[in-house]
Design a protein around this motif. Sequence first.
Motif, short mmCIF file in Angstrom:
data_model
loop_
_atom_site.label_atom_id
_atom_site.label_comp_id
_atom_site.label_asym_id
_atom_site.label_seq_id
_atom_site.Cartn_x
_atom_site.Cartn_y
_atom_site.Cartn_z
N LEU A 179 0.89 -1.09 -0.06
CA LEU A 179 0.04 0.04 0.07
C LEU A 179 0.68 1.37 -0.10
O LEU A 179 0.08 2.48 -0.57
N ALA A 180 2.07 1.30 0.55
CA ALA A 180 2.87 2.49 0.52
C ALA A 180 4.20 2.48 -0.20
O ALA A 180 4.94 3.85 -0.28
N ALA A 181 4.77 1.34 -0.86
CA ALA A 181 6.04 1.30 -1.42
C ALA A 181 5.88 2.30 -2.73
O ALA A 181 4.63 2.72 -3.23
N GLY A 182 7.08 2.87 -3.29
CA GLY A 182 7.05 3.51 -4.61
C GLY A 182 6.19 3.06 -5.40
O GLY A 182 5.38 3.92 -6.17
N PRO A 183 6.25 1.65 -5.87
CA PRO A 183 5.43 1.22 -6.98
C PRO A 183 3.77 1.39 -6.81
O PRO A 183 3.06 1.56 -7.58
N ALA A 184 3.29 1.23 -5.35
CA ALA A 184 2.01 1.35 -4.94
C ALA A 184 1.76 2.76 -5.35
O ALA A 184 0.53 3.20 -5.77
N ILE A 185 2.59 3.87 -4.74
CA ILE A 185 2.21 5.19 -5.12
C ILE A 185 2.20 5.55 -6.57
O ILE A 185 1.18 6.22 -7.00
N MET A 186 3.12 4.89 -7.37
CA MET A 186 2.88 5.14 -8.78
C MET A 186 1.61 4.52 -9.50
O MET A 186 0.96 5.28 -10.43
N GLU A 187 1.32 3.57 -9.05
CA GLU A 187 0.03 2.78 -9.41
C GLU A 187 -1.15 3.51 -9.07
O GLU A 187 -2.27 3.77 -9.78
N ARG A 188 -1.21 4.02 -7.82
CA ARG A 188 -2.54 4.38 -7.18
C ARG A 188 -2.91 5.89 -7.97
O ARG A 188 -3.86 6.22 -8.13
N TRP A 189 -1.75 6.78 -7.89
CA TRP A 189 -1.78 8.10 -8.26
C TRP A 189 -1.33 8.43 -9.63
O TRP A 189 -1.53 9.44 -10.27
N GLY A 190 -0.82 7.53 -10.45
CA GLY A 190 -0.53 7.53 -11.93
C GLY A 190 0.80 8.25 -12.23
O GLY A 190 1.00 8.61 -13.16
N ARG A 191 1.61 8.77 -11.15
CA ARG A 191 2.76 9.47 -11.08
C ARG A 191 3.74 8.89 -9.85
O ARG A 191 3.36 8.47 -9.01
N PRO A 192 5.10 9.07 -10.25
CA PRO A 192 6.04 8.69 -9.12
C PRO A 192 5.95 9.72 -7.95
O PRO A 192 5.53 10.98 -8.22
N ALA A 193 6.28 9.26 -6.91
CA ALA A 193 6.50 10.19 -5.50
C ALA A 193 7.15 11.37 -5.70
O ALA A 193 6.79 12.46 -5.27
N SER A 194 8.23 11.49 -6.66
CA SER A 194 8.95 12.66 -6.82
C SER A 194 8.18 13.71 -7.59
O SER A 194 8.39 14.81 -7.61
N GLU A 195 7.09 13.43 -8.37
CA GLU A 195 6.18 14.30 -8.93
C GLU A 195 4.90 14.60 -8.00
O GLU A 195 4.08 15.44 -8.79
N LEU A 196 4.90 14.18 -7.05
CA LEU A 196 3.75 14.47 -6.40
C LEU A 196 3.88 15.07 -4.96
O LEU A 196 3.07 15.39 -3.94
N ALA A 197 5.12 15.96 -5.00
CA ALA A 197 5.21 16.64 -3.63
C ALA A 197 4.19 17.74 -3.16
O ALA A 197 3.87 17.64 -1.78
N GLU A 198 3.42 18.29 -3.92
CA GLU A 198 2.48 19.23 -3.87
C GLU A 198 1.22 18.63 -3.65
O GLU A 198 0.13 19.47 -3.24
N ARG A 199 0.78 17.22 -3.66
CA ARG A 199 -0.45 16.82 -3.58
C ARG A 199 -0.22 16.41 -1.92
O ARG A 199 0.03 15.32 -1.54
N GLU A 200 -1.25 17.25 -1.13
CA GLU A 200 -1.48 16.83 0.38
C GLU A 200 -1.99 15.46 0.32
O GLU A 200 -1.69 14.88 1.44
N GLU A 201 -2.85 15.02 -0.29
CA GLU A 201 -3.88 13.98 -0.13
C GLU A 201 -2.88 12.72 -0.10
O GLU A 201 -3.21 11.52 0.31
N VAL A 202 -1.89 12.87 -1.07
CA VAL A 202 -0.84 11.53 -1.17
C VAL A 202 -0.25 11.27 0.18
O VAL A 202 -0.15 10.25 0.62
N TRP A 203 0.40 12.35 0.84
CA TRP A 203 1.16 12.40 1.85
C TRP A 203 0.28 12.17 3.10
O TRP A 203 0.88 11.44 4.07
N GLU A 204 -0.98 12.47 3.04
CA GLU A 204 -1.80 12.15 4.33
C GLU A 204 -2.04 10.66 4.29
O GLU A 204 -2.09 10.17 5.43
N LEU A 205 -2.36 10.08 3.12
CA LEU A 205 -2.48 8.85 2.99
C LEU A 205 -1.12 7.68 3.15
O LEU A 205 -1.22 6.97 4.12
N GLU A 206 -0.06 8.36 2.66
CA GLU A 206 1.17 7.64 2.97
C GLU A 206 1.53 7.76 4.51
O GLU A 206 2.15 6.71 4.82
#
Length: 294
Positions: A179-206
């Motif tokens: 649920l929380a490794a890099g590939p899960a982030i990529m598959e859930r949000w459609g972009r790698p973690a490095s491109e999601l820094a401004e998405r608060e909902e991503v990091w709340e869930l993570e």
Amino acid sequence: MRIGALEAGGTKMVCAVGDENGNLERKVSFPTKTPEETMPVLLDFFEEQKVEAVGIGCFGPVDLNKKSPTYGCITSTPKLAWVNYNIVDAFEKRVGVPIGFDTDVNGAVLGEVCFGAAKGCESAVYITVGTGVGVGVYVNGGLLHGLLHPEAGHVLVARASEDTYAGKCPYHPNCLEGLAAGPAIMERWGRPASELAEREEVWELESYYIAQAVTNYILTLSPQKVILGGGVMHQEQLFPLIRAKVVKMLNGYVRHNAVIEEMDHYIVPPMLGGEPGIKGALVLGRNAGQNIVK
């Protein structure tokens, strides 16, 4: 003492030469291909360096039981070319020096205990969140082994009510890695973690998933330091989120200043940056050369 260190990863093999104090003299890396392609390069390097011992922190799972006929083997790895490959035996036969052997994450926690953020601690946990999730455990002054070795990246966590993602792990629908490794982030949000820094909902869930796991490690292992590393943790905004959620999840049960007043110094990034694994491998080599079981 001239020590060889190998951080054997699924993508690259980091080789170094250093001393028992963690000083690195030389460091190089080679891509991880098949054993037939990779091992001769590694063995040539350490043989040429004339080391007195070698420490290996290895991707796994691996067999760490010295009484086992398969001690030193990489076992059920998804890197199929390496399944049942005995990396320790290859080094012993060719380099001919004492070999220290453990998991890559146990090597990382050992590096941080000896030279980094957990220096002086009798117990510590190192969690790496990247391509997968690995957990190295140091308790009562030594690395934790058991039936196998810690696979705490697969600890089960409660799914967030709003999270409809199925999970990436083929074994567990709701483990931390799935649920929380890099590939899960990529598959859930459609972009790698490095491109999601401004998405608060991503990091709340993570942070919700990582905090659950950290809370479980605190309650079961009682570490004096919790270290969070790996590529995903380069998102530094995760640290305050995780700390706050851990305090909330503990709900006052653990009454210790480390948790109550000093959380910023309790859950921390690695002090050694990108080198805890290779410096931990130096310690594994040192201990093997000095016949220290730790």
